[in-house]
Design a protein around this motif. Sequence first.
Motif, mmCIF file in Angstrom:
data_model
loop_
_atom_site.group_PDB
_atom_site.id
_atom_site.type_symbol
_atom_site.label_atom_id
_atom_site.label_comp_id
_atom_site.label_asym_id
_atom_site.label_seq_id
_atom_site.Cartn_x
_atom_site.Cartn_y
_atom_site.Cartn_z
ATOM 1 N N LYS A 216 51.319 53.310 58.965
ATOM 2 C CA LYS A 216 52.285 53.235 59.810
ATOM 3 C C LYS A 216 53.578 52.429 59.206
ATOM 4 C CE LYS A 216 51.556 53.776 64.502
ATOM 5 N NZ LYS A 216 50.858 53.249 65.970
ATOM 6 N N ASP A 217 53.224 51.439 58.588
ATOM 7 C CA ASP A 217 54.297 50.729 57.739
ATOM 8 C C ASP A 217 55.075 51.684 56.890
ATOM 9 O OD1 ASP A 217 53.913 48.527 59.384
ATOM 10 O OD2 ASP A 217 52.694 47.423 57.587
ATOM 11 N N ALA A 218 54.348 52.195 56.186
ATOM 12 C CA ALA A 218 54.814 53.040 54.953
ATOM 13 C C ALA A 218 55.849 54.146 55.411
ATOM 14 C CB ALA A 218 53.643 53.801 54.134
ATOM 15 N N GLU A 219 55.273 54.516 56.586
ATOM 16 C CA GLU A 219 56.104 55.558 57.389
ATOM 17 C C GLU A 219 57.496 55.228 57.956
ATOM 18 O OE1 GLU A 219 54.444 58.074 60.600
ATOM 19 O OE2 GLU A 219 52.926 58.814 58.976
ATOM 20 N N LYS B 50 50.257 67.149 52.377
ATOM 21 C CA LYS B 50 51.268 67.947 52.507
ATOM 22 C C LYS B 50 52.039 68.392 53.814
ATOM 23 C CE LYS B 50 52.228 70.107 48.076
ATOM 24 N NZ LYS B 50 52.504 71.256 47.285
ATOM 25 N N LYS B 51 53.413 68.160 54.051
ATOM 26 C CA LYS B 51 53.661 68.529 55.470
ATOM 27 C C LYS B 51 54.803 69.056 55.467
ATOM 28 C CE LYS B 51 54.117 65.678 59.649
ATOM 29 N NZ LYS B 51 54.374 64.261 60.241
ATOM 30 N N LYS B 52 55.254 70.070 56.341
ATOM 31 C CA LYS B 52 56.546 70.793 56.441
ATOM 32 C C LYS B 52 57.334 69.863 57.202
ATOM 33 C CE LYS B 52 56.773 75.840 56.696
ATOM 34 N NZ LYS B 52 56.288 76.885 57.770
ATOM 35 N N GLN B 53 58.833 69.866 56.924
ATOM 36 C CA GLN B 53 59.615 69.147 57.393
ATOM 37 C C GLN B 53 61.011 69.753 57.780
ATOM 38 O OE1 GLN B 53 61.347 65.576 55.526
ATOM 39 N NE2 GLN B 53 60.117 64.329 57.162
ATOM 40 N N LEU B 54 61.482 69.525 58.850
ATOM 41 C CA LEU B 54 62.769 70.571 59.065
ATOM 42 C C LEU B 54 63.834 70.157 58.358
ATOM 43 C CD1 LEU B 54 63.901 72.645 60.969
ATOM 44 C CD2 LEU B 54 64.572 70.814 62.448
ATOM 45 N N VAL B 55 64.465 70.945 57.764
ATOM 46 C CA VAL B 55 65.733 70.460 56.935
ATOM 47 C C VAL B 55 67.198 70.989 57.779
ATOM 48 C CG1 VAL B 55 67.049 70.843 54.904
ATOM 49 C CG2 VAL B 55 64.632 70.927 54.823
ATOM 50 N N ARG B 56 67.033 72.283 58.079
ATOM 51 C CA ARG B 56 68.185 72.836 59.077
ATOM 52 C C ARG B 56 67.632 73.845 60.031
ATOM 53 N NH1 ARG B 56 70.551 74.115 54.551
ATOM 54 N NH2 ARG B 56 70.492 76.300 54.899
ATOM 55 N N TYR B 57 68.041 73.539 61.193
ATOM 56 C CA TYR B 57 67.617 74.535 62.180
ATOM 57 C C TYR B 57 68.915 75.277 62.586
ATOM 58 C CZ TYR B 57 65.123 76.393 66.215
ATOM 59 O OH TYR B 57 64.652 77.314 67.339
ATOM 60 N N GLU B 58 69.144 76.549 62.005
ATOM 61 C CA GLU B 58 70.364 77.214 62.294
ATOM 62 C C GLU B 58 70.286 78.298 63.439
ATOM 63 O OE1 GLU B 58 71.055 79.140 58.846
ATOM 64 O OE2 GLU B 58 71.810 77.292 57.578
ATOM 65 N N SER C 212 68.253 85.269 65.580
ATOM 66 C CA SER C 212 69.549 84.439 65.901
ATOM 67 C C SER C 212 68.890 83.057 65.185
ATOM 68 C CB SER C 212 69.723 84.243 67.345
ATOM 69 O OG SER C 212 70.082 85.605 67.640
ATOM 70 N N ILE C 213 67.705 82.881 64.883
ATOM 71 C CA ILE C 213 67.333 81.573 64.389
ATOM 72 C C ILE C 213 66.683 81.816 62.883
ATOM 73 C CG2 ILE C 213 65.428 79.755 65.038
ATOM 74 C CD1 ILE C 213 65.542 80.640 67.775
ATOM 75 N N ASN C 214 67.314 80.585 62.333
ATOM 76 C CA ASN C 214 66.851 80.433 60.962
ATOM 77 C C ASN C 214 66.236 78.994 60.642
ATOM 78 O OD1 ASN C 214 66.346 81.097 58.236
ATOM 79 N ND2 ASN C 214 68.494 80.783 57.848
ATOM 80 N N VAL C 215 64.924 78.983 60.375
ATOM 81 C CA VAL C 215 64.421 77.468 60.399
ATOM 82 C C VAL C 215 64.266 77.294 58.838
ATOM 83 C CG1 VAL C 215 62.416 75.846 60.909
ATOM 84 C CG2 VAL C 215 63.383 77.711 62.546
ATOM 85 N N VAL C 216 65.042 76.364 58.291
ATOM 86 C CA VAL C 216 64.997 76.073 56.862
ATOM 87 C C VAL C 216 64.013 74.861 56.865
ATOM 88 C CG1 VAL C 216 66.147 75.247 54.987
ATOM 89 C CG2 VAL C 216 67.147 76.874 56.749
ATOM 90 N N SER C 217 62.919 74.927 55.991
ATOM 91 C CA SER C 217 62.090 73.846 56.037
ATOM 92 C C SER C 217 61.687 73.337 54.489
ATOM 93 C CB SER C 217 60.844 74.020 56.887
ATOM 94 O OG SER C 217 60.136 75.083 56.531
ATOM 95 N N GLU C 218 61.155 72.372 54.238
ATOM 96 C CA GLU C 218 60.539 71.913 53.279
ATOM 97 C C GLU C 218 59.492 71.271 53.035
ATOM 98 O OE1 GLU C 218 63.414 69.374 51.456
ATOM 99 O OE2 GLU C 218 62.893 67.542 52.976
ATOM 100 N N MET C 219 58.692 71.378 51.943
ATOM 101 C CA MET C 219 57.394 70.535 52.146
ATOM 102 C C MET C 219 57.589 69.067 51.462
ATOM 103 S SD MET C 219 55.473 72.596 53.482
ATOM 104 C CE MET C 219 53.685 73.212 53.162
ATOM 105 N N VAL C 220 57.059 68.183 52.213
ATOM 106 C CA VAL C 220 57.270 66.864 51.762
ATOM 107 C C VAL C 220 55.677 66.287 51.654
ATOM 108 C CG1 VAL C 220 59.451 66.383 52.536
ATOM 109 C CG2 VAL C 220 57.567 66.085 54.097
ATOM 110 N N GLU C 221 55.593 65.175 50.953
ATOM 111 C CA GLU C 221 54.083 64.670 50.786
ATOM 112 C C GLU C 221 54.349 63.387 51.663
ATOM 113 O OE1 GLU C 221 51.032 64.423 47.428
ATOM 114 O OE2 GLU C 221 52.501 66.210 47.632
ATOM 115 N N VAL C 222 53.449 63.422 52.575
ATOM 116 C CA VAL C 222 53.255 61.874 53.512
ATOM 117 C C VAL C 222 51.770 61.689 53.438
ATOM 118 C CG1 VAL C 222 53.830 60.835 55.483
ATOM 119 C CG2 VAL C 222 55.286 62.784 54.949
#
Lengths: 201, 359
Positions: free
Chosen positions: A168-171, A95-103, A81-91
């Motif tokens: 922190k500033d950058a973030e 490299k870090k996984k980030q949530l795009v859509r939580y279906e 029932s759950i579909n986690v759509v994520s993408e890799m972003v560079e912070v």
Amino acid sequence: MYQDKSYFSGLFCGIKSICIGLKTTMREFFTPKITEQYPENRKELKMFDRFRGSLTMPHNEKNEHKCVACGICQMQCPNDSINVVSEMVEVDGKKKKQLVRYEYNLGSCMFCMLCVNACPHDAITFDQSFENAVFDRSKLIKQLNKPGSKVAEKPMPARPAVAKPAAKDAEASVAQAAPDQAKAEKPQPATDEATEAKAEN
Amino acid sequence: MFDFSVISQWLHNLLLSIVPEWAAILIESVLVALVIITLYAVFAIVLIYMERKICGFFQCRLGPNRVGKWGLLQVFADVFKMLQKEIIKMRQTDRFLHDLAPFFVVTASMLTFACLPWNKGAHMIDFNIGIFFILAVSSVGVVGILLAGWGSNSKYPLIGAMRSGAQIISYELSIGLTMLTMICLTGTMQISEIVEQQAAEGWNIFRGHVPALIAFVIYLIAGNAECNRGPFDLPEAESELTAGYHTEYSGMHFGYFYLAEYLNLFIAAGIASTIFLGGWAPLHIAGLDGFNGVMDAIPGIVWFLGKTFFVVFLFMWERWTLPRLRIDNILSLEWKYLMPISMANLVLMALVVAFKLYL
Ligand code: SF4
Ligand code: SF4
């Protein structure tokens, strides 16, 4: 009847237990009734704490949730029932996984709560809304993360505080930029949800 | 206290002045029959509503509350539903007995119903062996139940009917003995006299103190069994026998059984209120004349109905507290416990009466 007791002790034992039973029902007769008269008391209806209405992802006032897109809940879910759509972003060069859509598909959820129990970050929980009737099955597939939301930074444990401020500033600047972007990108879903909510009510 | 016989006498004289005596009596009989049938239906509806509400309250819920205010129209809706239903005819049943059975049951309970003392002077059937008559006609119902079970040619109704026969015949003994105990105290079997006496000397349950109280409790148990109601509802036992003896009935034939069940409840309660709680007799406390005057001002019918519904409530309380017994438990309860106790109680009452220990 009471084979193990003599006639009279069995008789008095029986009378005693009947009296206890009668007392119990009489007390029940006068206790406030638990029946909820649902459509009438819709305003003040309060479901019990452990009620599993539908899955939600709580967001704080800064539009941040706690989901790190690890996908454990998706793996745990027996019904897919759950579909986690994520993408890799560079912070910060990491490299870090980030949530795009939580279906979340309410239509196939069986409210076993395995996902909530499995989540290591307490990012999802069940709320108490149960008015789930819709006219179209596709409306049961819900996106739980709000548009423009992002993962909340955890309060960092004690670490050398020297290198941090810059990062922190950058973030922070990223964080500021992100909501604006998202708002510009997706005004549609928000209104969609609003109309849906109205239709349901 | 208002005497209803004034009205009936006036009506009788009025009819006599226009028609010959046989016609007057005929007209009166028809009127009385109409009144009985109407009251029968009205009380059935009231009782069904009451049962459903009280059952709900005992189970911590509200009971019917959607049709009409507080669900008041629910029972009417059910009655109309039942009236509209088809009475199905099945092959390989004994059609004659099958169709006859509900009428036996209803007739028996109507005959008993007619014996109740509604008010001073308002008895429909009243003669010197009243209690005896009640016991006799109320047993006719069991014939109807047995016929229903036999005529249905189906195993569940048959099992239900056999159970019912065993149970009712057993508990009839307790009922008979408790009534005998009270007759021992009153010294008469005529219902009107029993009530008059209680109006003059106080309710039997107070006059007869200990033995009367024991008899009352036994009557409450045996009365529930007589009405085939829980915890003695194993002739119906919906979880084992679908619906027991009325499994194969539909429409109004089923409705008759249903009505009779509730009216039997009312009748059992009415008889209890007549012989134990003084029927229409108001509550008097010796010495408090002002209080007694106020009590006298309340009409007898209100007293009677109030007491009867109180006893109905006791029956329902019992029903919704205890789970259904097994058939061997039911029989051993009657034969090993209730009957010996009521026999001893009868002796006790005889001693009380012999030594004039009653109040
Ligand atoms: S909700 Fe929890 S388990 Fe699921 S992806 Fe997010 S953090 Fe992982
Ligand atoms: S409650 Fe169970 S079925 Fe529903 S989403 Fe969570 S894991 Fe899947």
